[in-house]
Design a protein around this motif. Sequence first.
Motif, PDB file in Angstrom:
ATOM      1  N   THR A 185       0.764  -1.057  -0.025  1.00  0.00           N
ATOM      2  CA  THR A 185       0.016  -0.070   0.054  1.00  0.00           C
ATOM      3  C   THR A 185       0.995   1.275   0.007  1.00  0.00           C
ATOM      4  O   THR A 185       0.705   2.174  -0.750  1.00  0.00           O
ATOM      5  CB  THR A 185      -1.078  -0.154   1.388  1.00  0.00           C
ATOM      6  OG1 THR A 185      -1.520  -1.218   1.425  1.00  0.00           O
ATOM      7  CG2 THR A 185      -2.254   1.090   1.000  1.00  0.00           C
TER       8      THR A 185
ATOM      9  N   THR B 233      -4.208  -7.142   5.234  1.00  0.00           N
ATOM     10  CA  THR B 233      -4.621  -7.748   4.176  1.00  0.00           C
ATOM     11  C   THR B 233      -3.964  -9.363   3.969  1.00  0.00           C
ATOM     12  O   THR B 233      -4.999  -9.820   3.141  1.00  0.00           O
ATOM     13  CB  THR B 233      -4.032  -7.035   2.927  1.00  0.00           C
ATOM     14  OG1 THR B 233      -4.341  -5.513   3.300  1.00  0.00           O
ATOM     15  CG2 THR B 233      -4.559  -6.901   1.628  1.00  0.00           C
ATOM     16  N   GLY B 234      -2.986  -9.490   4.044  1.00  0.00           N
ATOM     17  CA  GLY B 234      -2.263 -10.964   4.125  1.00  0.00           C
ATOM     18  C   GLY B 234      -1.969 -11.260   5.421  1.00  0.00           C
ATOM     19  O   GLY B 234      -2.035 -10.490   6.332  1.00  0.00           O
TER      20      GLY B 234
ATOM     21  N   GLY C 174      -7.656 -10.143   7.206  1.00  0.00           N
ATOM     22  CA  GLY C 174      -8.592  -9.085   7.171  1.00  0.00           C
ATOM     23  C   GLY C 174      -9.749  -9.276   6.233  1.00  0.00           C
ATOM     24  O   GLY C 174     -10.898  -9.204   6.384  1.00  0.00           O
ATOM     25  N   PRO C 175      -9.429  -9.422   5.005  1.00  0.00           N
ATOM     26  CA  PRO C 175     -10.413  -9.623   3.721  1.00  0.00           C
ATOM     27  C   PRO C 175     -11.392 -10.788   4.321  1.00  0.00           C
ATOM     28  O   PRO C 175     -12.746 -10.866   3.812  1.00  0.00           O
ATOM     29  CB  PRO C 175      -9.684  -9.960   2.509  1.00  0.00           C
ATOM     30  CG  PRO C 175      -8.321  -9.251   2.757  1.00  0.00           C
ATOM     31  CD  PRO C 175      -8.020  -9.387   4.323  1.00  0.00           C
TER      32      PRO C 175
ATOM     33  N   LYS D 294     -16.318  -4.262   7.460  1.00  0.00           N
ATOM     34  CA  LYS D 294     -14.746  -4.343   7.658  1.00  0.00           C
ATOM     35  C   LYS D 294     -14.586  -4.688   8.875  1.00  0.00           C
ATOM     36  O   LYS D 294     -15.254  -4.124   9.959  1.00  0.00           O
ATOM     37  CB  LYS D 294     -14.164  -3.143   7.155  1.00  0.00           C
ATOM     38  CG  LYS D 294     -13.998  -2.894   5.568  1.00  0.00           C
ATOM     39  CD  LYS D 294     -13.254  -1.717   5.397  1.00  0.00           C
ATOM     40  CE  LYS D 294     -12.826  -1.628   3.894  1.00  0.00           C
ATOM     41  NZ  LYS D 294     -12.546  -0.280   3.718  1.00  0.00           N
ATOM     42  N   GLY D 295     -13.283  -5.386   9.349  1.00  0.00           N
ATOM     43  CA  GLY D 295     -12.778  -5.501  10.573  1.00  0.00           C
ATOM     44  C   GLY D 295     -12.897  -4.738  11.560  1.00  0.00           C
ATOM     45  O   GLY D 295     -13.457  -4.499  12.861  1.00  0.00           O
ATOM     46  N   GLN D 296     -12.612  -3.277  11.022  1.00  0.00           N
ATOM     47  CA  GLN D 296     -12.345  -2.425  11.973  1.00  0.00           C
ATOM     48  C   GLN D 296     -13.898  -1.660  12.331  1.00  0.00           C
ATOM     49  O   GLN D 296     -13.994  -1.207  13.508  1.00  0.00           O
ATOM     50  CB  GLN D 296     -11.616  -1.086  11.307  1.00  0.00           C
ATOM     51  CG  GLN D 296     -12.000  -0.737   9.876  1.00  0.00           C
ATOM     52  CD  GLN D 296     -11.218  -1.253   9.045  1.00  0.00           C
ATOM     53  OE1 GLN D 296     -11.269  -2.477   9.071  1.00  0.00           O
ATOM     54  NE2 GLN D 296     -10.637  -0.646   8.043  1.00  0.00           N
TER      55      GLN D 296
ATOM     56  N   TRP E 172     -15.029 -13.118  15.754  1.00  0.00           N
ATOM     57  CA  TRP E 172     -13.797 -12.745  16.073  1.00  0.00           C
ATOM     58  C   TRP E 172     -13.257 -14.367  16.902  1.00  0.00           C
ATOM     59  O   TRP E 172     -11.874 -14.611  16.841  1.00  0.00           O
ATOM     60  CB  TRP E 172     -14.135 -11.692  17.269  1.00  0.00           C
ATOM     61  CG  TRP E 172     -14.211 -10.290  16.747  1.00  0.00           C
ATOM     62  CD1 TRP E 172     -15.363  -9.433  16.841  1.00  0.00           C
ATOM     63  CD2 TRP E 172     -13.276  -9.780  15.774  1.00  0.00           C
ATOM     64  NE1 TRP E 172     -15.041  -8.588  16.219  1.00  0.00           N
ATOM     65  CE2 TRP E 172     -13.815  -8.544  15.451  1.00  0.00           C
ATOM     66  CE3 TRP E 172     -12.053 -10.132  15.126  1.00  0.00           C
ATOM     67  CZ2 TRP E 172     -13.489  -7.557  14.552  1.00  0.00           C
ATOM     68  CZ3 TRP E 172     -11.443  -9.216  14.550  1.00  0.00           C
ATOM     69  CH2 TRP E 172     -12.200  -7.818  14.223  1.00  0.00           C
TER      70      TRP E 172
ATOM     71  N   GLY F 232      -0.068  -5.650  12.518  1.00  0.00           N
ATOM     72  CA  GLY F 232      -1.005  -5.631  11.270  1.00  0.00           C
ATOM     73  C   GLY F 232      -2.428  -5.097  11.745  1.00  0.00           C
ATOM     74  O   GLY F 232      -2.613  -4.977  12.816  1.00  0.00           O
TER      75      GLY F 232
ATOM     76  N   VAL G 152      -5.588  -5.681  11.853  1.00  0.00           N
ATOM     77  CA  VAL G 152      -6.424  -6.606  12.347  1.00  0.00           C
ATOM     78  C   VAL G 152      -6.105  -6.882  13.674  1.00  0.00           C
ATOM     79  O   VAL G 152      -7.087  -6.606  14.909  1.00  0.00           O
ATOM     80  CB  VAL G 152      -6.480  -8.240  11.553  1.00  0.00           C
ATOM     81  CG1 VAL G 152      -7.698  -8.959  12.620  1.00  0.00           C
ATOM     82  CG2 VAL G 152      -7.240  -7.890  10.582  1.00  0.00           C
TER      83      VAL G 152
ATOM     84  N   ASN H 193      -5.252  -4.718  15.659  1.00  0.00           N
ATOM     85  CA  ASN H 193      -5.459  -3.413  16.515  1.00  0.00           C
ATOM     86  C   ASN H 193      -6.663  -3.713  17.518  1.00  0.00           C
ATOM     87  O   ASN H 193      -6.993  -3.141  18.398  1.00  0.00           O
ATOM     88  CB  ASN H 193      -5.834  -2.159  15.548  1.00  0.00           C
ATOM     89  CG  ASN H 193      -4.940  -1.587  14.879  1.00  0.00           C
ATOM     90  OD1 ASN H 193      -3.773  -1.360  15.631  1.00  0.00           O
ATOM     91  ND2 ASN H 193      -4.921  -1.363  13.788  1.00  0.00           N
ATOM     92  N   GLN H 194      -7.335  -5.004  17.316  1.00  0.00           N
ATOM     93  CA  GLN H 194      -8.476  -5.194  18.157  1.00  0.00           C
ATOM     94  C   GLN H 194      -7.759  -5.971  19.390  1.00  0.00           C
ATOM     95  O   GLN H 194      -7.250  -7.108  19.196  1.00  0.00           O
ATOM     96  CB  GLN H 194      -9.278  -6.513  17.449  1.00  0.00           C
ATOM     97  CG  GLN H 194      -9.901  -5.802  16.166  1.00  0.00           C
ATOM     98  CD  GLN H 194     -11.187  -4.956  16.434  1.00  0.00           C
ATOM     99  OE1 GLN H 194     -11.770  -5.011  17.531  1.00  0.00           O
ATOM    100  NE2 GLN H 194     -11.547  -4.033  15.494  1.00  0.00           N
TER     101      GLN H 194
HETATM  102  P1  ADP Z   1      -1.730  -3.935   5.080  1.00  0.00           P
HETATM  103  O1  ADP Z   1      -1.748  -5.503   5.265  1.00  0.00           O
HETATM  104  O2  ADP Z   1      -2.250  -3.647   3.425  1.00  0.00           O
HETATM  105  O3  ADP Z   1      -0.402  -3.358   5.208  1.00  0.00           O
HETATM  106  P2  ADP Z   1      -3.183  -3.564   7.312  1.00  0.00           P
HETATM  107  O4  ADP Z   1      -2.242  -3.990   8.126  1.00  0.00           O
HETATM  108  O5  ADP Z   1      -3.644  -2.194   7.614  1.00  0.00           O
HETATM  109  O6  ADP Z   1      -2.394  -3.282   5.722  1.00  0.00           O
HETATM  110  O7  ADP Z   1      -4.501  -4.287   7.086  1.00  0.00           O
HETATM  111  C1  ADP Z   1      -5.484  -4.044   6.479  1.00  0.00           C
HETATM  112  C2  ADP Z   1      -6.459  -5.051   6.933  1.00  0.00           C
HETATM  113  O8  ADP Z   1      -6.810  -5.057   8.175  1.00  0.00           O
HETATM  114  C3  ADP Z   1      -7.989  -4.803   6.298  1.00  0.00           C
HETATM  115  O9  ADP Z   1      -8.525  -6.006   5.836  1.00  0.00           O
HETATM  116  C4  ADP Z   1      -8.668  -3.900   7.505  1.00  0.00           C
HETATM  117  O10 ADP Z   1     -10.037  -4.370   7.089  1.00  0.00           O
HETATM  118  C5  ADP Z   1      -8.020  -4.495   8.525  1.00  0.00           C
HETATM  119  N1  ADP Z   1      -8.106  -3.836   9.694  1.00  0.00           N
HETATM  120  C6  ADP Z   1      -7.767  -2.496   9.591  1.00  0.00           C
HETATM  121  N2  ADP Z   1      -7.800  -2.103  10.754  1.00  0.00           N
HETATM  122  C7  ADP Z   1      -8.376  -2.791  11.584  1.00  0.00           C
HETATM  123  C8  ADP Z   1      -8.984  -2.907  12.947  1.00  0.00           C
HETATM  124  N3  ADP Z   1      -8.752  -1.794  13.683  1.00  0.00           N
HETATM  125  N4  ADP Z   1      -9.831  -3.783  13.013  1.00  0.00           N
HETATM  126  C9  ADP Z   1      -9.902  -4.905  12.471  1.00  0.00           C
HETATM  127  N5  ADP Z   1      -9.398  -4.873  11.131  1.00  0.00           N
HETATM  128  C10 ADP Z   1      -8.835  -3.984  10.683  1.00  0.00           C
END
Ligand code: ADP
Length: 290
Positions: free
Chosen positions: A10, A129-130, A180-181, A190-192, A201, A228, A230, A232-233
């Motif tokens: 990203t 994302t992964g 996340g996806p 979305k997870g957030q 969960w 990552g 996700v 953050n939860q």
């Molecule tokens: P990347 O993996 O692209 O570097 P991230 O680590 O932010 O970026 O991951 C993005 C994924 O995490 C997305 O699927 C998003 O929905 C999910 N995500 C981002 N913030 C949160 C959150 N606070 N709680 C749960 N899922 C989250």
Amino acid sequence: MYGGIEAGGTKFVCAVSNEGVIIEKISIPTTTPEETVKHVLEFFDQYEVDALGIGSFGPIGINKNAENYGYVLATPKKGWTNYNFLGTIKKHYAVPIAWTTDVNAAAYGELVKGAAKGKKSCIYLTVGTGIGAGVVIEDNIFSGIAHPEMGHIWVKRHSKDVYEGTCPYHKDCLEGLAAGPSIKARTGIKGQNLPKDHPVWEIQAFYIAQALINYTLTLAPEKIILGGGVMNQEHLLQKIRQQFVKQMNGYMETPAINEYIVRWGLPNESGIIGSLLLAEKEYKKKNNNQ
Ligand code: ADP
Ligand code: ZN
């Protein structure tokens, strides 16, 4: 002065450091390789770096004897497959360059300066994302025929989960079921934005805990660090710890669970700090060998 590049799917983060302190740091959106790297070069052209460290999204070629060393390999990220990333950077800067994955760089950063400081080994796992992980053992990044791909391991299915999985290669590997996806695909949310008491969960925690058990049984690291989006939860971390203890069922003794499975110690900076530290390590390695 050292330079670091945390090359994400990203965004790219570039930074320079002097005596362990970050002097300047920028963020560049990841677009085409040519455009993105142009901005990277513009940034580093302003400085005289003694070495560079690159932690890149992958998969990447890390085997020094292979033709694809330094390349980005098969990635869904448009335009990047078979891009000679390291070679392009090398053409511009005749300095030692450390080349590894983004998660390896993050694991290294966490070991030297973050949540695993003072330890000899750790695993860093990102759930975003992964899913991907890096392993550091005795101050060295672990790799063999390639860098590990610990996000794509097999996990036992949760009895209440019928979701087919998002992984384009395996469908229901760990990444397919727990990145996340997969949350969005199961719930439409979305997870957030998903409420903390949503049953999904527990399913996420069930899968991630299994992965951590597999890593523990295989490598027995001193710490497992989770990063990552996700992760953050905060409640998910608790659920993962509970599931880990339950599924391990007392088989292998680990440090206290709250100290063994932890969040990152360098929030959002593990990767860039690790890249800078790897630049320093590469510089010292080259100069000691002369
Ligand atoms: P990347 O993996 O692209 O570097 P991230 O680590 O932010 O970026 O991951 C993005 C994924 O995490 C997305 O699927 C998003 O929905 C999910 N995500 C981002 N913030 C949160 C959150 N606070 N709680 C749960 N899922 C989250
Ligand atoms: Zn997979």
